[in-house]
Design a protein around this motif. Structure first.
Motif, PDB file in Angstrom:
ATOM      1  N   ASP A 358     -65.650  22.013 -92.952  1.00  0.00           N
ATOM      2  CA  ASP A 358     -64.359  21.745 -93.596  1.00  0.00           C
ATOM      3  C   ASP A 358     -64.505  21.024 -94.938  1.00  0.00           C
ATOM      4  O   ASP A 358     -63.538  20.456 -95.452  1.00  0.00           O
ATOM      5  CB  ASP A 358     -63.470  20.920 -92.669  1.00  0.00           C
ATOM      6  N   ARG A 359     -65.712  21.043 -95.520  1.00  0.00           N
ATOM      7  CA  ARG A 359     -65.919  20.355 -96.797  1.00  0.00           C
ATOM      8  C   ARG A 359     -65.061  20.984 -97.891  1.00  0.00           C
ATOM      9  O   ARG A 359     -64.808  22.196 -97.896  1.00  0.00           O
ATOM     10  CB  ARG A 359     -67.390  20.404 -97.195  1.00  0.00           C
ATOM     11  N   LEU A 360     -64.643  20.151 -98.834  1.00  0.00           N
ATOM     12  CA  LEU A 360     -63.812  20.636 -99.935  1.00  0.00           C
ATOM     13  C   LEU A 360     -64.638  21.333-101.006  1.00  0.00           C
ATOM     14  O   LEU A 360     -64.151  22.241-101.682  1.00  0.00           O
ATOM     15  CB  LEU A 360     -63.051  19.466-100.573  1.00  0.00           C
ATOM     16  N   THR A 361     -65.880  20.873-101.164  1.00  0.00           N
ATOM     17  CA  THR A 361     -66.719  21.415-102.228  1.00  0.00           C
ATOM     18  C   THR A 361     -68.180  21.211-101.857  1.00  0.00           C
ATOM     19  O   THR A 361     -68.507  20.236-101.172  1.00  0.00           O
ATOM     20  CB  THR A 361     -66.417  20.715-103.578  1.00  0.00           C
ATOM     21  N   PRO A 362     -69.072  22.103-102.234  1.00  0.00           N
ATOM     22  CA  PRO A 362     -70.494  21.924-101.917  1.00  0.00           C
ATOM     23  C   PRO A 362     -71.144  20.881-102.825  1.00  0.00           C
ATOM     24  O   PRO A 362     -70.588  20.500-103.850  1.00  0.00           O
ATOM     25  CB  PRO A 362     -71.079  23.317-102.159  1.00  0.00           C
ATOM     26  N   GLY A 363     -72.313  20.443-102.435  1.00  0.00           N
ATOM     27  CA  GLY A 363     -73.096  19.540-103.283  1.00  0.00           C
ATOM     28  C   GLY A 363     -72.785  18.081-103.118  1.00  0.00           C
ATOM     29  O   GLY A 363     -73.409  17.234-103.765  1.00  0.00           O
ATOM     30  N   VAL A 364     -71.825  17.730-102.281  1.00  0.00           N
ATOM     31  CA  VAL A 364     -71.481  16.335-102.045  1.00  0.00           C
ATOM     32  C   VAL A 364     -72.162  15.875-100.756  1.00  0.00           C
ATOM     33  O   VAL A 364     -71.891  16.417 -99.682  1.00  0.00           O
ATOM     34  CB  VAL A 364     -69.960  16.134-101.951  1.00  0.00           C
ATOM     35  N   ALA A 365     -73.040  14.881-100.875  1.00  0.00           N
ATOM     36  CA  ALA A 365     -73.788  14.415 -99.710  1.00  0.00           C
ATOM     37  C   ALA A 365     -72.972  13.474 -98.839  1.00  0.00           C
ATOM     38  O   ALA A 365     -73.044  13.515 -97.605  1.00  0.00           O
ATOM     39  CB  ALA A 365     -75.068  13.724-100.165  1.00  0.00           C
ATOM     40  N   THR A 366     -72.202  12.601 -99.474  1.00  0.00           N
ATOM     41  CA  THR A 366     -71.417  11.594 -98.750  1.00  0.00           C
ATOM     42  C   THR A 366     -70.048  11.488 -99.383  1.00  0.00           C
ATOM     43  O   THR A 366     -69.909  11.505-100.605  1.00  0.00           O
ATOM     44  CB  THR A 366     -72.109  10.215 -98.813  1.00  0.00           C
ATOM     45  N   ALA A 367     -69.010  11.380 -98.552  1.00  0.00           N
ATOM     46  CA  ALA A 367     -67.641  11.256 -99.061  1.00  0.00           C
ATOM     47  C   ALA A 367     -67.033   9.937 -98.592  1.00  0.00           C
ATOM     48  O   ALA A 367     -67.246   9.514 -97.445  1.00  0.00           O
ATOM     49  CB  ALA A 367     -66.782  12.422 -98.588  1.00  0.00           C
ATOM     50  N   PHE A 368     -66.316   9.303 -99.504  1.00  0.00           N
ATOM     51  CA  PHE A 368     -65.570   8.087 -99.181  1.00  0.00           C
ATOM     52  C   PHE A 368     -64.085   8.432 -99.208  1.00  0.00           C
ATOM     53  O   PHE A 368     -63.567   8.918-100.225  1.00  0.00           O
ATOM     54  CB  PHE A 368     -65.877   6.984-100.198  1.00  0.00           C
ATOM     55  N   LEU A 369     -63.407   8.195 -98.105  1.00  0.00           N
ATOM     56  CA  LEU A 369     -61.985   8.552 -97.976  1.00  0.00           C
ATOM     57  C   LEU A 369     -61.177   7.281 -97.793  1.00  0.00           C
ATOM     58  O   LEU A 369     -61.420   6.493 -96.867  1.00  0.00           O
ATOM     59  CB  LEU A 369     -61.780   9.485 -96.781  1.00  0.00           C
ATOM     60  N   PHE A 370     -60.166   7.103 -98.660  1.00  0.00           N
ATOM     61  CA  PHE A 370     -59.339   5.903 -98.592  1.00  0.00           C
ATOM     62  C   PHE A 370     -57.862   6.300 -98.562  1.00  0.00           C
ATOM     63  O   PHE A 370     -57.310   6.767 -99.563  1.00  0.00           O
ATOM     64  CB  PHE A 370     -59.595   4.997 -99.800  1.00  0.00           C
ATOM     65  N   PRO A 371     -57.197   6.156 -97.396  1.00  0.00           N
ATOM     66  CA  PRO A 371     -55.769   6.484 -97.323  1.00  0.00           C
ATOM     67  C   PRO A 371     -54.960   5.557 -98.223  1.00  0.00           C
ATOM     68  O   PRO A 371     -55.143   4.332 -98.197  1.00  0.00           O
ATOM     69  CB  PRO A 371     -55.439   6.243 -95.848  1.00  0.00           C
ATOM     70  N   LEU A 372     -54.061   6.140 -99.006  1.00  0.00           N
ATOM     71  CA  LEU A 372     -53.225   5.378 -99.931  1.00  0.00           C
ATOM     72  C   LEU A 372     -51.865   5.116 -99.288  1.00  0.00           C
ATOM     73  O   LEU A 372     -50.817   5.589 -99.762  1.00  0.00           O
ATOM     74  CB  LEU A 372     -53.069   6.136-101.246  1.00  0.00           C
ATOM     75  N   ALA A 373     -51.891   4.372 -98.158  1.00  0.00           N
ATOM     76  CA  ALA A 373     -50.669   4.112 -97.382  1.00  0.00           C
ATOM     77  C   ALA A 373     -49.997   5.450 -97.085  1.00  0.00           C
ATOM     78  O   ALA A 373     -50.664   6.378 -96.621  1.00  0.00           O
ATOM     79  CB  ALA A 373     -49.764   3.147 -98.130  1.00  0.00           C
ATOM     80  N   ASP A 374     -48.698   5.568 -97.392  1.00  0.00           N
ATOM     81  CA  ASP A 374     -48.025   6.853 -97.151  1.00  0.00           C
ATOM     82  C   ASP A 374     -47.934   7.701 -98.420  1.00  0.00           C
ATOM     83  O   ASP A 374     -47.219   8.700 -98.459  1.00  0.00           O
ATOM     84  CB  ASP A 374     -46.620   6.622 -96.585  1.00  0.00           C
TER      85      ASP A 374
END
Length: 412
Positions: A358-374
């Protein structure tokens, strides 16, 4: 035969080898008479001398040359096989250039011909005393350097020692800073080869001051070139030392790369917070956040997604090369890790991102996801193998909370 000086730390045990017992006893008495610290023992043949050395510590051997069974040179070679550093003086009644040359080739400490004059014992006592002193001095230096190396090897600071510009010693911390696997890779290389060309004149001048002024230098900042080509920001301080008997310079190096990077990041973050507070639209907030993440980190891919009726749609994307990564205009997939993280409201680091279906794009080893509240989601991808350091995550969380505050202000 012979006595030690009780409690004297400079007492020296001498083994005298001579096949004439009467002459050996007289020589021992003369030596002890001239030096209170001498404890002279004698034996009458080479094999007995070797047996004595096997069970007794000795500071010097004085041996005749002509002896039955094993002559003085044969004994010398046998002693050298056992203990190469033990002083050995050939004291012989038979003198010839041939014997002297052979003795020197065999590693004799000194060569002295027996004479009938009474001052021969003064000369012999001086030769023995000097040989013992040299050996003890060498042992003391080796022990001192051994303690030095033990302390330096255990030091958390990177340390190197160089003669002129040639590196002769590095500790394990310095090995890692250079990017080497072993200490031997740095030995014999030129210290200046690890200094950025623009910094070499200043560093060389500081080295010269330490060598010629014989004083500790102040800390100097410069850029270190690692073996793999990476540049590290460091500072160092040089101190004159004696290493392996030669005048040298010990350099303590502190790696400031992470500290300086952190300082720059905090300065950039402070500027970003001001920009976010003045952003006049949601798009401006998103673009400012993308630019900030690119500035704060090395080679990231960044996206800000906003919640539009329950779907996460692209608000702003970008990377160090200025190209946005492709995102489906219909928004992020419902079954993606991004949507799952947004729903939980908890920041997350996704390792092995490149291998996810389900990756958005290739070539990214690690992703940081930060929910911006709502409001949506801040997405930062690292293309490097190191991922996100704790300080990087701290900065991104501060950025994420600042984006939330800016979007809240626009909604009021």
């Amino acid at each position: 035969m012979g006595t030690t000086v009780d409690g004297a730390t400079d007492s020296a045990r001498i083994l005298l080898v001579d096949d004439q017992p009467d002459l050996a006893e007289v020589t021992a008495l003369h030596l002890e008479d001239r030096r209170d610290a001498f404890d002279v023992r004698f034996v009458t043949d080479g094999p007995t001398a070797l047996e004595f050395l096997d069970r007794t510590a000795v500071d010097c051997v004085v041996s005749d040359y002509e002896m039955p069974g094993m002559d003085g040179l044969e004994l010398l070679r046998a002693v050298n096989d056992r203990e190469p550093s033990l002083p050995f003086i050939l004291y012989t009644g038979r003198g010839s250039e041939e014997i002297a040359s052979e003795a020197i080739s065999a590693g004799v400490t000194d060569y002295l011909q027996k004479r009938t004059t009474s001052d021969q014992y003064d000369v012999l006592a001086n030769r023995v005393e000097n040989a013992v002193a040299r050996r003890r001095s060498e042992r003391a230096r080796e022990e001192s350097e051994g303690r030095y190396r033990t302390l330096v090897d255990a030091s958390p600071h990177a340390i190197l020692v160089h003669y002129g510009e040639d590196i002769v010693y590095v500790n394990d911390t310095m090995v890692r800073l250079f990017g080497f696997a072993t200490q031997s890779q740095a030995h014999g290389t030129e210290a200046m080869s690890y200094v950025h060309p623009d910094d070499r004149d200043a560093v060389r001048e500081r080295m010269r001051q330490v060598l010629y002024d014989r004083g500790e230098s102040d800390w100097i900042a410069w850029r270190l070139l690692r073996d793999d080509g990476e540049i590290r920001e460091v500072e160092s301080r040089g101190t004159p030392v004696v290493y392996d008997g030669q005048t040298a310079v010990q350099v303590v190096v502190r790696d400031l790369t992470d500290q300086r990077r952190r300082e720059r990041q905090l300065g950039a973050l402070n500027d970003v917070l001001g920009d976010l507070s003045g952003a006049g639209s949601r798009t401006a907030v998103g673009e400012t956040a993308v630019d900030a993440a690119v500035t704060l980190l090395s080679d990231p891919l960044v996206g800000v997604f906003e919640d539009v009726e329950g779907e996460l749609l692209e608000l702003a994307t970008g990377g160090t090369d200025g190209d946005a990564f492709p995102i489906d205009s219909r928004g992020l997939p419902e079954d993606s890790v991004e949507m799952a993280t947004y729903r939980t409201g908890t920041p997350r680091v996704v390792d092995g991102y490149a291998g996810r279906e389900d990756r958005l794009t290739p070539g990214v080893a690690t992703a940081f996801l930060f929910p911006l509240a709502d409001h949506g989601l801040l997405w930062v991808g690292s293309t490097g193998s190191r991922g996100f350091a704790p300080t990087d995550r701290d900065l991104l969380e501060i950025l994420g909370r600042s984006v939330v505050a800016a979007l809240d202000r626009l909604d009021d």
